[in-house]
Design a protein around this motif. Sequence first.
Motif, PDB file in Angstrom:
ATOM      1  N   SER A 282       0.849  -1.192   0.000  1.00 14.20           N
ATOM      2  CA  SER A 282       0.000   0.000   0.000  1.00 14.20           C
ATOM      3  C   SER A 282       0.883   1.238   0.000  1.00 14.20           C
ATOM      4  CB  SER A 282      -0.872   0.001   1.249  1.00 14.20           C
ATOM      5  OG  SER A 282      -0.033   0.001   2.389  1.00 14.20           O
ATOM      6  N   GLY A 283       0.260   2.399  -0.163  1.00 15.46           N
ATOM      7  CA  GLY A 283       1.006   3.658  -0.103  1.00 15.46           C
ATOM      8  C   GLY A 283       1.353   3.996   1.339  1.00 15.46           C
ATOM      9  N   ALA A 284       2.211   5.011   1.506  1.00  8.29           N
ATOM     10  CA  ALA A 284       2.639   5.391   2.853  1.00  8.29           C
ATOM     11  C   ALA A 284       1.671   6.395   3.464  1.00  8.29           C
ATOM     12  CB  ALA A 284       4.035   5.985   2.793  1.00  8.29           C
ATOM     13  N   PRO A 285       1.360   6.249   4.753  1.00  4.70           N
ATOM     14  CA  PRO A 285       0.525   7.256   5.430  1.00  4.70           C
ATOM     15  C   PRO A 285       1.297   8.568   5.600  1.00  4.70           C
ATOM     16  CG  PRO A 285       1.236   5.555   6.993  1.00  4.70           C
ATOM     17  CD  PRO A 285       1.751   5.143   5.647  1.00  4.70           C
ATOM     18  N   GLU A 286       0.602   9.619   5.986  1.00 10.22           N
ATOM     19  CA  GLU A 286       1.239  10.924   6.150  1.00 10.22           C
ATOM     20  C   GLU A 286       2.375  10.834   7.170  1.00 10.22           C
ATOM     21  OE1 GLU A 286      -1.751  14.112   6.507  1.00 10.22           O
ATOM     22  OE2 GLU A 286      -0.070  15.239   7.367  1.00 10.22           O
ATOM     23  N   GLY A 287       3.454  11.497   6.869  1.00 10.62           N
ATOM     24  CA  GLY A 287       4.577  11.521   7.808  1.00 10.62           C
ATOM     25  C   GLY A 287       5.530  10.345   7.649  1.00 10.62           C
ATOM     26  N   VAL A 288       5.218   9.439   6.730  1.00 14.01           N
ATOM     27  CA  VAL A 288       6.072   8.267   6.506  1.00 14.01           C
ATOM     28  C   VAL A 288       6.623   8.340   5.080  1.00 14.01           C
ATOM     29  CG1 VAL A 288       6.080   5.744   6.259  1.00 14.01           C
ATOM     30  CG2 VAL A 288       4.825   6.812   8.155  1.00 14.01           C
ATOM     31  N   HIS A 289       7.918   8.055   4.926  1.00 12.30           N
ATOM     32  CA  HIS A 289       8.528   8.075   3.583  1.00 12.30           C
ATOM     33  C   HIS A 289       8.157   6.811   2.821  1.00 12.30           C
ATOM     34  CE1 HIS A 289      11.399  11.365   4.593  1.00 12.30           C
ATOM     35  NE2 HIS A 289      11.215  10.866   5.805  1.00 12.30           N
ATOM     36  N   ALA A 290       7.593   6.987   1.624  1.00 10.63           N
ATOM     37  CA  ALA A 290       7.305   5.827   0.765  1.00 10.63           C
ATOM     38  C   ALA A 290       8.616   5.427   0.098  1.00 10.63           C
ATOM     39  CB  ALA A 290       6.270   6.202  -0.276  1.00 10.63           C
ATOM     40  N   ILE A 291       9.239   4.332   0.554  1.00  8.99           N
ATOM     41  CA  ILE A 291      10.523   3.923  -0.028  1.00  8.99           C
ATOM     42  C   ILE A 291      10.290   3.029  -1.242  1.00  8.99           C
ATOM     43  CG2 ILE A 291      12.662   2.637   0.388  1.00  8.99           C
ATOM     44  CD1 ILE A 291      12.635   5.331   1.779  1.00  8.99           C
ATOM     45  N   ALA A 292       9.373   2.091  -1.143  1.00  7.02           N
ATOM     46  CA  ALA A 292       9.055   1.246  -2.301  1.00  7.02           C
ATOM     47  C   ALA A 292       7.666   0.659  -2.111  1.00  7.02           C
ATOM     48  CB  ALA A 292      10.085   0.128  -2.455  1.00  7.02           C
ATOM     49  N   ARG A 293       7.028   0.375  -3.227  1.00  7.38           N
ATOM     50  CA  ARG A 293       5.720  -0.254  -3.207  1.00  7.38           C
ATOM     51  C   ARG A 293       5.799  -1.487  -4.079  1.00  7.38           C
ATOM     52  NH1 ARG A 293       0.109   3.116  -3.609  1.00  7.38           N
ATOM     53  NH2 ARG A 293      -1.264   1.296  -3.533  1.00  7.38           N
ATOM     54  N   PHE A 294       5.310  -2.632  -3.589  1.00  5.35           N
ATOM     55  CA  PHE A 294       5.444  -3.856  -4.369  1.00  5.35           C
ATOM     56  C   PHE A 294       4.110  -4.560  -4.517  1.00  5.35           C
ATOM     57  CE2 PHE A 294       5.078  -6.967  -0.957  1.00  5.35           C
ATOM     58  CZ  PHE A 294       5.460  -6.264   0.178  1.00  5.35           C
ATOM     59  N   GLU A 295       4.080  -5.483  -5.489  1.00  2.00           N
ATOM     60  CA  GLU A 295       2.855  -6.213  -5.816  1.00  2.00           C
ATOM     61  C   GLU A 295       2.791  -7.554  -5.091  1.00  2.00           C
ATOM     62  OE1 GLU A 295       0.550  -5.575  -8.569  1.00  2.00           O
ATOM     63  OE2 GLU A 295       1.355  -3.512  -8.496  1.00  2.00           O
ATOM     64  N   ASP A 296       3.896  -8.278  -5.153  1.00  2.00           N
ATOM     65  CA  ASP A 296       3.896  -9.633  -4.604  1.00  2.00           C
ATOM     66  C   ASP A 296       5.321 -10.002  -4.189  1.00  2.00           C
ATOM     67  OD1 ASP A 296       5.253 -10.002  -6.971  1.00  2.00           O
ATOM     68  OD2 ASP A 296       3.601 -10.994  -8.002  1.00  2.00           O
ATOM     69  N   ALA A 297       5.519 -11.262  -3.785  1.00  2.00           N
ATOM     70  CA  ALA A 297       6.812 -11.659  -3.230  1.00  2.00           C
ATOM     71  C   ALA A 297       7.949 -11.465  -4.237  1.00  2.00           C
ATOM     72  CB  ALA A 297       6.764 -13.115  -2.769  1.00  2.00           C
ATOM     73  N   SER A 298       7.738 -11.840  -5.498  1.00  2.00           N
ATOM     74  CA  SER A 298       8.859 -11.717  -6.426  1.00  2.00           C
ATOM     75  C   SER A 298       9.137 -10.249  -6.734  1.00  2.00           C
ATOM     76  CB  SER A 298       8.637 -12.547  -7.697  1.00  2.00           C
ATOM     77  OG  SER A 298       7.562 -12.045  -8.404  1.00  2.00           O
ATOM     78  N   ASP A 299       8.108  -9.426  -6.694  1.00  2.00           N
ATOM     79  CA  ASP A 299       8.309  -7.990  -6.890  1.00  2.00           C
ATOM     80  C   ASP A 299       9.086  -7.404  -5.702  1.00  2.00           C
ATOM     81  OD1 ASP A 299       8.104  -5.535  -8.155  1.00  2.00           O
ATOM     82  OD2 ASP A 299       6.127  -5.077  -7.302  1.00  2.00           O
ATOM     83  N   LEU A 300       8.775  -7.857  -4.490  1.00  2.00           N
ATOM     84  CA  LEU A 300       9.552  -7.403  -3.329  1.00  2.00           C
ATOM     85  C   LEU A 300      10.999  -7.879  -3.455  1.00  2.00           C
ATOM     86  CD1 LEU A 300       9.920  -6.048  -0.589  1.00  2.00           C
ATOM     87  CD2 LEU A 300       9.035  -8.127   0.507  1.00  2.00           C
ATOM     88  N   GLY A 301      11.182  -9.125  -3.924  1.00  2.00           N
ATOM     89  CA  GLY A 301      12.537  -9.640  -4.125  1.00  2.00           C
ATOM     90  C   GLY A 301      13.333  -8.743  -5.060  1.00  2.00           C
ATOM     91  N   ARG A 302      12.682  -8.321  -6.136  1.00  2.00           N
ATOM     92  CA  ARG A 302      13.346  -7.462  -7.122  1.00  2.00           C
ATOM     93  C   ARG A 302      13.769  -6.124  -6.490  1.00  2.00           C
ATOM     94  NH1 ARG A 302      10.381  -9.399 -10.994  1.00  2.00           N
ATOM     95  NH2 ARG A 302       8.549  -8.243 -10.318  1.00  2.00           N
ATOM     96  N   GLN A 303      12.947  -5.608  -5.572  1.00  2.00           N
ATOM     97  CA  GLN A 303      13.156  -4.240  -5.078  1.00  2.00           C
ATOM     98  C   GLN A 303      13.835  -4.135  -3.718  1.00  2.00           C
ATOM     99  OE1 GLN A 303      10.058  -1.292  -5.703  1.00  2.00           O
ATOM    100  NE2 GLN A 303       8.670  -2.914  -6.373  1.00  2.00           N
ATOM    101  N   LEU A 304      13.910  -5.264  -2.985  1.00  2.00           N
ATOM    102  CA  LEU A 304      14.300  -5.185  -1.577  1.00  2.00           C
ATOM    103  C   LEU A 304      15.675  -4.546  -1.339  1.00  2.00           C
ATOM    104  CD1 LEU A 304      13.725  -5.781   1.399  1.00  2.00           C
ATOM    105  CD2 LEU A 304      14.696  -8.067   1.052  1.00  2.00           C
ATOM    106  N   TYR A 305      16.699  -5.045  -2.033  1.00  2.00           N
ATOM    107  CA  TYR A 305      18.045  -4.536  -1.752  1.00  2.00           C
ATOM    108  C   TYR A 305      18.169  -3.057  -2.102  1.00  2.00           C
ATOM    109  CZ  TYR A 305      19.649  -9.349  -0.995  1.00  2.00           C
ATOM    110  OH  TYR A 305      19.841 -10.619  -0.519  1.00  2.00           O
ATOM    111  N   ALA A 306      17.548  -2.661  -3.206  1.00  2.00           N
ATOM    112  CA  ALA A 306      17.596  -1.244  -3.576  1.00  2.00           C
ATOM    113  C   ALA A 306      16.854  -0.417  -2.527  1.00  2.00           C
ATOM    114  CB  ALA A 306      16.975  -1.037  -4.955  1.00  2.00           C
ATOM    115  N   ALA A 307      15.755  -0.971  -1.998  1.00  2.00           N
ATOM    116  CA  ALA A 307      14.985  -0.241  -0.981  1.00  2.00           C
ATOM    117  C   ALA A 307      15.826  -0.027   0.281  1.00  2.00           C
ATOM    118  CB  ALA A 307      13.696  -0.998  -0.646  1.00  2.00           C
TER     119      ALA A 307
END
Length: 342
Positions: A282-307
């Motif tokens: 989901s998106g970040a609530p107010e006051g929180v930095h949105a670092i990354a948004r993902f769809e599913d486990a493999s999408d998180l895998g793709r983005q985790l280290y960069a995040a």
Amino acid sequence: MGQTGSVHRCTPTTRRSVLAAVLRPDAAGIRTAVRILQRGGVVGMPTETVYGLAADALDPLAVARIFRLKGRPADNPLIVHLGAAAQLSRVVATSTPLADSLAARFWPGPLTMVLDVAEGVPEVTTGGLRTVAVRVPDHPVAAELLAAFGGPLAAPSANRSGRPSPTTAEHVAADLGDDLEVVLDGGPCPVGVESTVVDVRGTEPVILREGSISREDLRAASGRRGQGDTGTVPVDPSASPGTRYRHYTPSCAVEIAAPPTAADRAAALAATGLSVGLVATSGAPEGVHAIARFEDASDLGRQLYAALRDAELAGIDTLVVESVPEVGVGRAVMDRLRRAAG
Ligand code: TXA
Ligand code: MG
């Protein structure tokens, strides 16, 4: 990705330095990398999983340079990368029917197989073990480099020891730019989680490190059915030296939160005055930095280290990361996430 001009240089630092050039992986870039490899040097190489730090696997001095550059303990062996499965006999004493069938199914790809090492592979490459870990990477730039070099390349992930694995050429330059001559820019890695390491000396694969090829994938490939839906593939991380070392630690705190609570937890932490980042579906609530948004486990895998790296650069105190179900690639992703969370 920064595949714009031919070469861009990393920001100079105060140290004596070589200053890595991030090279476009065109014919000239590959030629430059091959020349460095041929004289015993080390180059940054993109693969489908993460960037590797490559050197001639059969040249002990070249391999020793990898260890020095990374600050890697000498008893933690490297993965040897081949251009094709047909080259297996150059580094492996004997293959097994299991290895042959898994190679046919998963190579090129993120499966690393451990087999008895051939004579002629230096001890420094295998960390003194009598086995060697090999894989054929599924990335056009790695494939071209391996073909042009013509021999096996030892390559660990191209991070400094203790840092998250790099998934872009810029990550490599940020960690090792002072000491590395070139990194070939293959863009962001499409998988983002390291290869699965399996011991294939027996009749069934033993997983030494979870990776993007899942237990389920391996089980399906070895034709094993029945005996419940999981767990006919044994897991023995203690047999993989690398799993003994602390890994993947960013400078910010990392907290894992279940899907329904991640955003609330991030907001609650931010309310205490901390600088908080969120990696979630989901998106970040107010006051929180949105670092990354993902769809599913493999999408998180793709983005985790960069995040993890982005959170550090953003000066985040605590990064809240939403967990994913531990099935398929989700198991490897949660393994890496837990290591990052310490
Ligand atoms: O996806 C990947 O595997 C990436 C890319 C660059 O190919 N490489 C990578 O290498 O993750 P590295 O060095 O970060 O991790 C290699 C892992 C370590 O845990 C190491 O201990 C294990 O493989 N390993 C290497 N040789 C082994 C052997 N002979 N027996 C058991 N484990 C071994
Ligand atoms: Mg590594």
